[in-house]
Each structure stands twice: as structure tokens, then as C-alpha cells.
Design a protein around this motif. Structure first.
Motif, PDB file in Angstrom:
ATOM      1  N   PHE A  87       0.874  -1.173   0.000  1.00  0.00           N
ATOM      2  CA  PHE A  87       0.000   0.000   0.000  1.00  0.00           C
ATOM      3  C   PHE A  87       0.907   1.218   0.000  1.00  0.00           C
ATOM      4  O   PHE A  87       2.121   1.102   0.204  1.00  0.00           O
ATOM      5  CB  PHE A  87      -0.972   0.018   1.189  1.00  0.00           C
ATOM      6  N   ASP A  88       0.345   2.390  -0.243  1.00  0.00           N
ATOM      7  CA  ASP A  88       1.168   3.583  -0.401  1.00  0.00           C
ATOM      8  C   ASP A  88       1.653   4.077   0.955  1.00  0.00           C
ATOM      9  O   ASP A  88       1.095   5.002   1.550  1.00  0.00           O
ATOM     10  CB  ASP A  88       0.379   4.679  -1.132  1.00  0.00           C
ATOM     11  N   ARG A  89       2.717   3.472   1.442  1.00  0.00           N
ATOM     12  CA  ARG A  89       3.292   3.841   2.729  1.00  0.00           C
ATOM     13  C   ARG A  89       3.893   5.249   2.716  1.00  0.00           C
ATOM     14  O   ARG A  89       4.094   5.845   3.770  1.00  0.00           O
ATOM     15  CB  ARG A  89       4.379   2.833   3.120  1.00  0.00           C
ATOM     16  N   THR A  90       4.206   5.768   1.538  1.00  0.00           N
ATOM     17  CA  THR A  90       4.807   7.097   1.440  1.00  0.00           C
ATOM     18  C   THR A  90       3.782   8.212   1.550  1.00  0.00           C
ATOM     19  O   THR A  90       4.145   9.387   1.577  1.00  0.00           O
ATOM     20  CB  THR A  90       5.550   7.257   0.096  1.00  0.00           C
ATOM     21  N   GLU A  91       2.495   7.869   1.585  1.00  0.00           N
ATOM     22  CA  GLU A  91       1.408   8.846   1.730  1.00  0.00           C
ATOM     23  C   GLU A  91       1.400   9.871   0.592  1.00  0.00           C
ATOM     24  O   GLU A  91       0.922  10.989   0.754  1.00  0.00           O
ATOM     25  CB  GLU A  91       1.517   9.601   3.076  1.00  0.00           C
ATOM     26  N   SER A  92       1.891   9.491  -0.581  1.00  0.00           N
ATOM     27  CA  SER A  92       2.051  10.460  -1.666  1.00  0.00           C
ATOM     28  C   SER A  92       0.727  10.915  -2.259  1.00  0.00           C
ATOM     29  O   SER A  92       0.665  11.954  -2.910  1.00  0.00           O
ATOM     30  CB  SER A  92       2.927   9.859  -2.771  1.00  0.00           C
ATOM     31  N   ASN A 132      11.572   4.647   8.020  1.00  0.00           N
ATOM     32  CA  ASN A 132      11.063   3.283   8.063  1.00  0.00           C
ATOM     33  C   ASN A 132      10.709   2.785   6.664  1.00  0.00           C
ATOM     34  O   ASN A 132      10.973   1.624   6.317  1.00  0.00           O
ATOM     35  CB  ASN A 132       9.836   3.213   8.974  1.00  0.00           C
ATOM     36  N   ASN A 133      10.120   3.657   5.842  1.00  0.00           N
ATOM     37  CA  ASN A 133       9.745   3.254   4.484  1.00  0.00           C
ATOM     38  C   ASN A 133      10.954   2.855   3.651  1.00  0.00           C
ATOM     39  O   ASN A 133      10.907   1.892   2.870  1.00  0.00           O
ATOM     40  CB  ASN A 133       9.009   4.399   3.789  1.00  0.00           C
ATOM     41  N   GLN A 163      20.142   7.050   2.917  1.00  0.00           N
ATOM     42  CA  GLN A 163      21.187   6.411   3.712  1.00  0.00           C
ATOM     43  C   GLN A 163      20.636   5.203   4.462  1.00  0.00           C
ATOM     44  O   GLN A 163      21.343   4.203   4.633  1.00  0.00           O
ATOM     45  CB  GLN A 163      21.782   7.409   4.707  1.00  0.00           C
ATOM     46  N   ARG A 164      19.381   5.282   4.893  1.00  0.00           N
ATOM     47  CA  ARG A 164      18.794   4.120   5.567  1.00  0.00           C
ATOM     48  C   ARG A 164      18.711   2.927   4.610  1.00  0.00           C
ATOM     49  O   ARG A 164      18.981   1.780   5.003  1.00  0.00           O
ATOM     50  CB  ARG A 164      17.414   4.458   6.127  1.00  0.00           C
ATOM     51  N   SER A 165      18.346   3.163   3.343  1.00  0.00           N
ATOM     52  CA  SER A 165      18.334   2.078   2.366  1.00  0.00           C
ATOM     53  C   SER A 165      19.736   1.522   2.151  1.00  0.00           C
ATOM     54  O   SER A 165      19.943   0.303   2.102  1.00  0.00           O
ATOM     55  CB  SER A 165      17.766   2.563   1.025  1.00  0.00           C
ATOM     56  N   ILE A 166      20.715   2.406   2.014  1.00  0.00           N
ATOM     57  CA  ILE A 166      22.101   1.979   1.820  1.00  0.00           C
ATOM     58  C   ILE A 166      22.575   1.152   3.007  1.00  0.00           C
ATOM     59  O   ILE A 166      23.176   0.082   2.844  1.00  0.00           O
ATOM     60  CB  ILE A 166      23.005   3.222   1.616  1.00  0.00           C
TER      61      ILE A 166
END
Length: 264
Positions: free
Chosen positions: A89-94, A117-118, A222-225
Motif C-alpha cells: 500500500f502507499d506507505r509514502t502517503e504520496s 522506516n519506508n 542512507q537508511r536504504s544503503i
């Protein structure tokens, strides 16, 4: 910024070429082979004609089915448009409206923490892993030019771009540079949304939180990295272990998307 980077697409925004970045072996990403963008629902006939001239023939849409239904892509004739949701689901709230967001994001830093978190979720979640696996399989197919996007072209699309650049051995500094271009290309749209919130009487906390949702922040990427490194130690091992790419897939994609630039 290289004048080839941003495409002259009037009905869209954050529409750009990922070409020109330099790989570890000195090769560069080919121009005109892969474009990243925000949603394509408002493209004009002129925009579609331009994309046809650029030989765009495959669109990869990382949005949820609900987002697609609400704002379907407009695509060039003869291009295929493939919906591969990168989130359940659209966790980014876009696509959420202001009134909904103002109810959900009242605590200090809740927007920032949600985005952190996303970006971890996009790397570690099996649902996202399957989507990005399909993304790479489509990149392997013999096509002229591919466009990949979500709603704002920054989060789901930003992680896809990061993973592709990881595969092509583009430095972390260049990956971050490309990621942050989104802010320059989205300022007018974000500022308009913020002005509307102020007119509606939003508190400073609400504005700060929603601004965090609508913009990019190097902490997010950076969290993804860091999550890639935590899970697998390095990007290539991650591509093997979590996206199920083989060595021959990686080499084929490097051969397809990298070139030796001739120096006159």
C-alpha cells in the motif's frame, strides 16, 4: 547539471535521464536508455510525441493499484505500461490529502521517522524485493528506452534507481547526488502544497511532518544503503541474495547500460 539530465516534459515533473554517471571501471551509463520520473497522468500530447521520438517503449509503474486507478498513466503509442507495485500500500502517503495527513502526523518528527522506516522497508520487505526483481528482469529485455516511476518519483523510484546504479557500480556519492536532484525539480509543487496547508491553518508540527513526507532527505536514502549493508554486506551480494540476480544478469545489464566514452 548536464543539460541532458532533465527532460522537457511539460505535463510531468522530476522527469530525468539517469545517464552520464561514471562506473568503477571508467565506463558511463548510456544516455537515453533509462528515465526516472514522477507520475505520468498529466502528460500532454506533445509530451507523448516527444517520448515517442526518444524511443520510449516500456513504462514501469511502481505505484499501488489504487494510485494507478486514480491517476492512470498517459503513455506513448505502442509503449507497454506495466504496473509492478513496490509496496503493498502507499506507505509514502504520496496521494493522501491534507486533512488525512494532518490527523496522522501531529507528533514531532513523525513524518521523518515514517520515511526512514519506508526506505528500510523498500530494501528488506519481500513484497518490495519481488517488485525490484521484476524491474531488473524487464531491464534485461531488448528494448529501446525504459521509464520507471511512482507518484512523486522520489521514494520507490529513488530506491530502484539506487539499486540499478549499485549494479552498474556507480559510486555512493553519485547515487546520492542523483537522488537529491528531486528537491530541485519538485520545489514549486511542494511549496504550493505547503502554502495550501498554511492557508488551512496547519500547525508548524504538521507542516514539518508533511514536508518530510513530500521531500527527499539524504537520511532516507542512507537508511536504504545501510539496510543493504546490514542484510548482505555489500550491494552485489544483496542483488544476488534478495533480488535473485545471477552473475550473468549483472554482466548483461552492465553491457547494456554502460559504455566507454570516446575522448576527442
Amino acid at each position: 547539471m548536464d543539460k541532458r539530465r532533465v527532460l522537457p516534459v511539460a505535463g510531468g515533473y522530476n522527469f530525468r535521464d539517469i545517464g552520464g554517471y561514471t562506473a568503477a571501471d571508467g565506463r558511463k551509463i548510456k544516455w537515453g536508455k533509462a528515465f526516472r520520473t514522477a507520475n505520468m497522468a498529466s502528460l500532454s500530447s506533445e509530451d507523448l510525441g516527444y517520448l515517442t521520438q526518444r524511443q520510449v517503449d516500456t513504462i514501469i509503474d511502481f505505484r499501488t493499484p489504487v494510485e494507478v486507478k486514480n491517476d492512470p498513466d498517459r503513455v506513448p503509442n505502442h509503449a507497454i505500461d506495466l504496473n509492478i507495485p513496490a509496496m503493498d500500500f502507499d506507505r509514502t502517503e504520496s496521494t493522501a490529502d491534507y486533512s488525512q495527513l494532518s490527523r496522522e502526523y501531529q507528533q514531532k518528527d513523525s513524518g521523518y521517522l515514517s520515511m526512514i522506516n519506508n526506505y528500510e522497508h523498500l530494501i528488506s520487505d519481500e513484497y518490495s524485493n519481488r517488485a525490484y526483481h521484476e524491474f531488473f528482469k524487464l531491464l534485461l529485455k531488448e528494448k529501446q528506452t525504459i521509464v520507471f516511476h511512482c507518484t512523486a518519483g522520489k521514494d520507490r523510484t529513488g530506491v530502484a534507481s539506487m539499486l540499478l546504479m549499485d549494479l552498474l557500480e556507480i559510486s555512493e556519492a553519485q547515487i546520492k547526488h542523483d537522488y537529491l536532484i528531486t528537491d530541485r525539480l519538485s520545489t514549486e509543487i511542494v511549496d504550493g502544497k505547503i502554502d495550501h496547508m498554511k492557508q488551512e491553518g496547519a500547525s508548524s508540527a504538521e507542516i514539518d511532518n508533511i514536508h518530510s513526507l513530500w521531500t527527499v532527505n539524504i537520511d532516507y536514502l542512507q537508511r536504504s544503503i545501510d539496510t543493504v549493508k546490514r542484510l548482505s554486506g555489500d550491494p552485489i551480494t544483496y542483488l544476488h541474495d534478495y533480488l535473485q540476480l545471477k552473475n550473468e544478469d549483472i554482466e548483461a545489464l552492465r553491457a547494456k547500460y554502460l559504455f566507454h566514452e570516446k575522448i576527442n
